[in-house]
Scaffold this active site. Structure first.
Site, PDB file in Angstrom:
ATOM      1  N   TRP B 327       1.100  -0.734   0.000  1.00 34.82           N
ATOM      2  CA  TRP B 327       0.069   0.643   0.175  1.00 34.82           C
ATOM      3  C   TRP B 327       0.523   1.411   0.353  1.00 34.82           C
ATOM      4  CZ3 TRP B 327      -0.097   3.791   3.994  1.00 34.82           C
ATOM      5  CH2 TRP B 327      -1.357   5.100   3.973  1.00 34.82           C
ATOM      6  N   HIS B 328       2.184   1.292   0.657  1.00 35.93           N
ATOM      7  CA  HIS B 328       2.800   1.987   0.117  1.00 35.93           C
ATOM      8  C   HIS B 328       3.524   2.813  -0.706  1.00 35.93           C
ATOM      9  CE1 HIS B 328       2.842   1.090   5.106  1.00 35.93           C
ATOM     10  NE2 HIS B 328       3.434   3.036   5.300  1.00 35.93           N
ATOM     11  N   GLY B 329       3.579   1.804  -1.377  1.00 36.47           N
ATOM     12  CA  GLY B 329       4.655   2.134  -2.373  1.00 36.47           C
ATOM     13  C   GLY B 329       5.043   1.188  -3.979  1.00 36.47           C
TER      14      GLY B 329
END
Lengths: 379, 504
Positions: B327-329
């Site tokens: 989700w962060h990247g």
């Protein structure tokens, strides 16, 4: 009175008091003379500096008011060729670039730190009508194709708007009085500026000394001094201590993104650049684009997107150059112009002695990256 | 527009607050609509081209919200479940296109040895946050916990400027009752003062602490593949980033909480002294709490949570954390970071019933050590770069001692392969005294200082009763101290530095 009201009052008073103290300190110490030097005194200094510089046998110690001085030089110079751009192009001149010297009787470098598209417009607005003006070397950086990537030009916004008018570019306001207001506030309450000012005051370098012109430096003086030198052709010579720094740097300065963002092409800016180039060509001025290489470390692509942005930017610049029939000197890619890390002062600035190599013909023809297919021109 | 910018602090915020309270006195609905528009202006300030994406996303989810909540009343092909799946899929598709498409193509290219150079698609700011907020809205609507037919209120729920760019990730049910209370349109000095206090602490954390640590972590991580870092440099860089990301993100969250509170809205807290946690489970209860809540409620529990045996529980934990990392990247570093935390959590649960020896401080240290090691993967631009950081951290580059110690009897140590006398910081990347001082101070604060909620007495009597209500026991002293913190942060704003979590 309730606790919350007492808190708000104490909070407001404490904030106001501390900010007032910082502001007062900044006004009193004022290392760069932001609040003290009157505009007429400053103009007198800048005018005098520009005249003496152009008469100097070698150069003068560079004061902190670089943009004002370059603008004054642009006003007074009568060179055949001019170089614009950012700090990456400040060393480019006739003395170290035979490619330029053989085509120009006289060259004047007008590149400034953080030079942006707005700076190009400002300088072009000043020099375009000069009778002797024949060749323009535009130092183009990846950020030149977008708006407001540098802040330095903001102090000269009147000249910027005049230039837009001169080139018949829509007088779209990209800057408002409010920005100016916030800049002034920022100067006044900056704790960083206060700390620098106090240090400067302690070391005896008050703002008054910044308005003193050091007369005609010699090469020897430059090598031994710790100060930057502006040569009589407007090029920058770094201090000897800086040049002799060994070993050459092999790491990125800062976070290695050079203030770039993934969005570097502004179609409107590109159209405005087209207009400037066309106007110059219509006036009989030959335009040449100059791309200075980045340090090989940048092209090791540790930040993959930075690498991609730089490659894409070179692609777009060459597309523009092709459309206008413009020659391009150099490349962002150090391998293409065969410069190595030893040629660099840091990750973005090439040493003055390596400018000739950096602007040499490429060792292989330029090929558009596949991503260039996605570029769209709207002119 | 950044919270830590003059334009926000001197123009946007005062104007928004004044107009909101003026309208709120008599026309609360108008004040809500105004906040929605003001939030759009806030978002559009970054880049106008992303505003249509945000509006489309809001319209899409609002429509699906209505469809889901009304679908239950009649029998048709479009059952609430199918509509939920369609709605959530649309969100995930959009997020995938902007965030993961290039990563996917790149890895396909590597797998099949094809030269695929994906064109960079710039990521709309805050897309992960506003997408997750709306996925949770759709899920809550499906469960019957949320129902929303008023577009202006929904628009504000998603785009409310304090949380729009980097959270906290909200539940519809915790926001809408607050937006519905007309009393919240009136100026309330208690809420305003609490909001100001939170904001001041947040600004100080970001501008004074995080931004001053950032250069140290940047220089070390950027040099990791170029020079052989010493063990001290590698650990300093890692600890610098450990502190930077905490003070940066918790500073942002404090500012968000404070801004909303000035307008009488309570946002959930995102941090509660995570580096003081005694184990990883506790760490995740205190770190990015609204993301943890989202992952637990909408991923871990639907996957079966701990209800289907231990093995399934660990698999669920691993899946949840890997997806949380992703989700962060789009990057392998985020995946490894998530997997490491999945592993930590599994080990933590596995050993939950074992009474561990030694005091709590030892386990706090162990937890921080594990968290810091995982941050290396999160921060390093590539796995190769992460390995270049981890090697010296775990003695693979040996131990380099100061040259002046190369005298007898210590010089004899030089005979040992992994001991050198080349200096502790021989790469010259940073000023060691300044770096150690700044990082040690930040670390001490993260390890021992009370958190913002404790200082402002928002959590009742906690584990540190002595610190509760510092700001209110003596409001004058509290006001002076926090006013000074705010003024210091304000005067150091200088160049605007975005928050780390804006990139996610």
């Amino acid at each position: 009175m309730t606790a919350s009201k007492k808190f708000i009052i104490a909070f407001a008073l404490s904030t106001t008091l501390l900010l007032s103290l910082i502001t007062a300190g900044n006004v009193v110490f004022d290392a760069a003379g932001v609040f003290h030097i009157s505009s007429s005194k400053f103009q007198q200094f800048v005018g005098s500096y520009a005249v003496r510089l152009q008469d100097a046998e070698f150069g003068l110690k560079m004061p902190p008011y670089e943009r004002s001085i370059k603008i004054e030089i642009a006003e007074t110079a009568n060179a055949q060729c001019y170089v614009t751009g950012s700090s990456r192009h400040m060393s480019v001149g006739g003395r170290n670039a035979p490619q330029i010297a053989k085509k120009c009787d006289s060259v004047m470098n007008l590149a400034v730190s953080g030079g942006s598209f707005e700076d190009l417009l400002i300088f072009m607005g000043i020099i375009i009508d000069k009778p002797n003006f024949q060749k323009l070397y535009i130092g183009v950086d990846p950020w030149t194709l977008s708006r407001q990537r540098g802040a330095g030009w903001v102090d000269f916004k009147e000249r910027y708007y005049l230039a837009r008018e001169k080139f018949g570019i829509d007088p779209v306001s990209t800057f408002s009085q409010t920005d100016n207001f916030f800049q002034t506030i920022g100067n006044a309450i900056s704790l960083d500026y206060l700390i620098k000012s106090v240090k400067s005051y302690k070391s005896g370098n008050s703002n008054v000394s910044n308005l003193t012109i050091v007369e005609h430096l010699s090469k020897k003086h430059q090598v031994n001094s710790g100060a930057n030198t502006l040569l009589s052709d407007g090029t920058l010579l770094y201090p000897g201590s800086y040049l002799e720094k060994t070993p050459p740097p092999d790491h990125l300065v800062g976070d290695g993104t050079f203030g770039l963002s993934s969005k570097v092409f502004d179609q409107v800016v590109i159209q405005e650049l087209d207009t400037v180039i066309e106007k110059a060509q219509d006036s009989g001025i030959e335009v040449i684009m100059v791309l200075m290489p980045y340090h090989p470390k940048v092209f090791s692509c540790e930040h993959e997107w930075v690498c991609q942005v730089i490659v894409d930017a070179e692609g777009m610049i060459r597309v523009i150059a092709n459309q206008h029939g413009i020659e391009v000197l150099g490349s962002y890619n150090p391998k293409k112009v065969m410069v190595t890390r030893e040629d660099f002062l840091d990750d973005v600035h090439i040493s003055g002695d390596s400018v000739e190599q950096a602007l040499s013909p490429r060792n292989s023809p330029w090929q558009a990256p596949s991503t260039l297919d996605t570029f769209q021109r709207t002119n | 527009m950044l919270f830590n910018s003059y334009i926000f602090l001197l123009a946007y915020l005062p104007v928004t607050l004044v107009v909101f309270f003026l309208l709120g006195k008599k026309h609360y609905k108008a004040s809500i609509a105004f906040l929605g528009i003001a939030s759009m202006v806030f978002y559009g300030w970054w880049s106008l081209e992303y505003v249509p994406i945000l509006i489309l996303s809001i319209l899409y989810n609002f429509t699906f919200g209505i469809l889901i909540s009304r679908a239950g009343k009649r029998v048709s092909f479009f059952t609430p479940k199918r509509l939920l799946i369609a709605g959530v899929s649309g969100n995930i598709l959009m997020l995938s296109f902007y965030k993961y498409f290039g990563f996917f193509l790149e890895n396909i290219g590597m797998l099949f040895e094809m030269n695929i150079v994906p064109h960079i698609i710039s990521l709309p700011l805050g897309i992960s946050f506003f997408t997750f907020t709306q996925i949770s809205f759709l899920a809550d609507t499906y469960k019957g916990k949320a129902k929303e037919y008023d577009f202006s209120r929904y628009l504000l729920f998603v785009s409310y400027f304090p949380h729009l760019i980097a959270g906290p990730i909200l539940h519809h049910s915790e926001m809408m009752p607050q937006f519905a209370k007309s009393i919240n349109g009136r100026f309330q000095s208690k809420n305003f003062s609490i909001g100001v206090a939170f904001f001041a602490i947040g600004l100080f954390k970001k501008v004074v602490i995080a931004d001053n640590i950032a250069p140290y972590s940047n220089i070390i991580f950027n040099s990791a593949t170029e020079v052989d870092l010493t063990i001290y440099e590698a650990w300093l860089g890692t600890l610098a980033y450990t502190c930077q990301i905490y003070f940066d993100f918790s500073g942002y969250s404090d500012m968000a909480v404070g801004l909303a509170r000035m307008m009488n809205i309570k946002l959930p807290f995102n941090f509660a002294s995570p580096y003081q946690a005694r184990n990883i489970v506790e760490f995740w209860r205190c770190w990015h709490m609204t993301l943890s809540r989202f992952l637990r409620d909408y991923l871990y529990i639907p996957l079966g949570g701990n209800r289907r045996g231990d093995m399934r529980r660990y698999a669920n934990l691993m899946t949840t954390m890997v997806l949380g990392g992703l989700w962060h990247g789009a990057g392998w570093g985020f995946i490894v970071w998530g997997a490491l935390h999945g592993l930590y959590l599994s080990i933590n649960h596995l050993t939950a019933n074992i009474k561990l020896p030694f005091g709590a401080w030892l386990w706090r240290g162990v937890t921080l050590f594990c968290v810091a090691v995982a941050w290396v993967f999160f921060r390093a631009p590539t796995l190769e770069s992460a390995a270049s950081m981890l090697r010296p951290m775990f003695f693979f580059n040996g131990i380099s001692l100061p040259e002046r110690l190369a005298v007898q009897p210590l010089a004899a140590l030089g005979e040992i392969d992994w001991i050198h006398f080349e200096g502790m910081f021989h790469n010259g990347l940073l000023d060691p005294v300044a770096a150690v001082t700044v990082i040690a101070l930040a670390l001490l604060m993260a390890l021992f200082a009370p958190n913002s909620q404790e200082i402002i007495d928002e959590v009742g009597r906690g584990r540190r009763p002595w610190v509760n209500s510092i700001a209110w026991k003596s409001p004058l002293v509290g006001g002076v101290i926090l006013g000074a913190a705010f003024a210091t942060g304000f005067s150091l704003i200088g160049g605007e530095t975005p928050f780390l979590y804006f990139q996610f």
